[in-house]
Design an enzyme around this catalytic site. Structure first.
Site, PDB file in Angstrom:
ATOM      1  N   LYS A 233       0.924  -1.278   0.084  1.00  0.00           N
ATOM      2  CA  LYS A 233      -0.060   0.141  -0.125  1.00  0.00           C
ATOM      3  C   LYS A 233       0.632   1.038  -0.046  1.00  0.00           C
ATOM      4  CE  LYS A 233      -3.783  -2.042   2.818  1.00  0.00           C
ATOM      5  NZ  LYS A 233      -4.796  -1.946   2.218  1.00  0.00           N
TER       6      LYS A 233
ATOM      7  N   ARG B 214     -10.093 -11.937   2.688  1.00  0.00           N
ATOM      8  CA  ARG B 214     -10.986 -12.763   2.032  1.00  0.00           C
ATOM      9  C   ARG B 214     -10.323 -14.024   2.102  1.00  0.00           C
ATOM     10  NH1 ARG B 214     -11.333  -9.797  -3.721  1.00  0.00           N
ATOM     11  NH2 ARG B 214     -11.224  -8.216  -2.159  1.00  0.00           N
TER      12      ARG B 214
END
Length: 466
Positions: A245, A319
């Site tokens: 990020k 996820r």
């Protein structure tokens, strides 16, 4: 957390808080003394919801505070400004509030949340003696409000703690403290044992950190009671992994365990209320870091369900860890399965920061969450598990990919990924949320936030309560 709240019997000569419905303000004003009517008019006070005015007593010092409210889903926020606005002193709600069960619960909740503070890391000479203190009535409505507030406060605290003090081990410790408080059993599977016991996705995502990944498992209640299982994403810090990020996006990543904070806050509400269910809480707790041990883009992961997953992006790690936890949850066939996760930026783009995205395989469950959310001003908005998008998760090298090649529909794509692992669940809902207030409002300070758990608690209490 709530050091501005005191028991009603501890209050001596308190200042009275009288609540007036906005629609009844003119009628109320007409019944006041000439002196108070003149004071209200000279102050320009119009009795609009969420506003208050101090009324002077005979000796000059004020003895009453009037607060205006509307009895609706937002009533608690009408009262939430008082803890930060009133000067030091002891205050008590008058009978016009405490004898109205519904309004009393909302008013007390507002007073609790309005005075919430996270000051663990701040040196301050402030004390409760320098704050407005609120004497809370000893009735059932106030007890219900306190339960809700303490669940929300727990969730906020866990999110607000920085990652250096809230890693996987510390998150487990928080779950164990909660378990000890209510007699729940808490176990964990840690490090290499995750692989040995077939939780490979949790292990793979978390192995890049020096802090061992783990699956935290809390169980509470009679084993013969209806099973309710809560799953919370516990990514204690998310660098994005090798798909790193940018620094600006990493600043709030201590909150990426916000899903786990929600389920622990919700679990606290359920256990404190004594709802007769068999509660299970599963938290895959990891850090998504960059190291020589970290997983890479294009790696192919095994999952507990046996599905292989090609890693299209290491920053779609939530996820992956949820896949193993959901597989384990579904194996017990619970009556209701809820997962909470700070999963996608796409959900925030679609719905903003204050409106979690709801996905479900069961209309009755989804409608119950939506209706309670609107009634309590704890809203969610349903998005579809759109079948036409399922092929977007196809992989040429594995059973599926963890991302789509398209920049569109990211929240739906993530939910469809989870749906593969929630397959067979009787009633499953996935809540994709922000878990953070970017700015402060009465009762909702900047920082970690509980979203959706008041609605979920009301639904569970109504369906399975005594």
């Amino acid at each position: 957390m709530f050091d501005h709240i005191i028991a009603s019997e501890k209050s001596s000569n308190p200042i009275r808080i009288t609540a007036v419905a906005e629609a009844d303000f003119k009628n109320w004003l007409g019944k006041q003394t000439n002196g108070h009517q003149a004071w209200v008019k000279s102050s320009g006070y119009e009795g609009k919801r969420g506003t208050h005015l101090a009324l002077p007593g005979e000796a000059g010092a004020y003895q009453t505070v009037v607060i205006s409210y509307v009895d609706d889903a937002k009533t608690q926020w009408d009262f939430a400004a008082l803890p930060g606005a009133l000067p030091a002193g002891e205050y008590i709600l008058t009978d016009d509030v405490t004898e109205n069960d519904a309004v009393c619960e909302k008013a007390v909740l507002g007073l609790y949340l309005g005075g919430y503070r996270f000051d663990r890391y701040r040196k301050s000479d402030a004390s409760t003696a320098k704050r407005a203190l609120f004497a809370i009535p000893a009735n059932e409505a106030a007890k219900r409000a306190e339960n809700i507030a303490r669940g929300i406060g727990l969730a906020r605290d866990l999110i607000n703690i920085p990652a250096n003090d809230m890693g996987p081990e510390e998150l487990e410790a928080a779950a164990r403290r909660l378990g000890e408080e209510f007699g729940a059993k808490v176990t964990s599977i840690v490090g290499e044992d995750l692989n040995k016991r077939n939780f490979p996705a949790i292990y793979t995502v978390g192995k890049g950190s020096d802090r061992d990944p783990r699956l935290i498992d809390l169980r509470w209640g009679d084993e013969s009671a209806p099973k309710i299982t809560l799953v919370g994403k516990g990514v204690c810090f998310d660098t994005g992994g090798y798909d790193l990020k940018p620094s600006s996006n990493m600043l709030l990543m201590k909150k990426d365990m916000g899903g786990s904070a929600q389920v622990l806050g919700l679990a606290r509400m359920i256990m404190a209320a004594g709802i007769p269910v068999r509660l299970r809480v599963l938290i895959p707790a990891v850090e998504n870091m960059v190291s020589g041990k970290a997983y890479r883009p294009s790696d192919i992961l095994k999952t507990r369900k046996g599905i292989t997953v090609e890693v299209g992006n290491t920053d779609a790690e939530g996820r992956l860890v949820l896949s193993d936890a959901l597989t384990e949850a579904v194996a017990e066939n619970p009556e209701m399965l809820l997962d909470f996760a700070t999963l996608t930026g796409a959900a925030r783009v679609a719905l903003g920061l204050g409106l979690p995205a709801l996905f479900s395989n069961n209309d009755d469950l989804a409608n119950g969450l939506l209706e309670n959310g609107l009634a309590l001003n704890d809203p969610m908005w349903r998005l579809p598990l759109w079948d036409d998008y399922r092929p977007m998760l196809d992989s040429k090298a594995a059973d599926m990919n963890n991302i789509s090649g398209s920049p569109y529909g990211g929240a739906i794509i993530a939910a469809l990924f989870l749906d593969r692992f929630a397959e067979g669940a009787k009633a499953w809902a996935h809540i994709d949320l922000m878990a953070w207030n970017p700015s402060s409002r009465p009762g909702r300070p900047e920082g970690g936030e509980a979203q959706g758990i008041r609605a979920a608690f009301k639904l569970i209490a109504d369906r399975y309560g005594k």
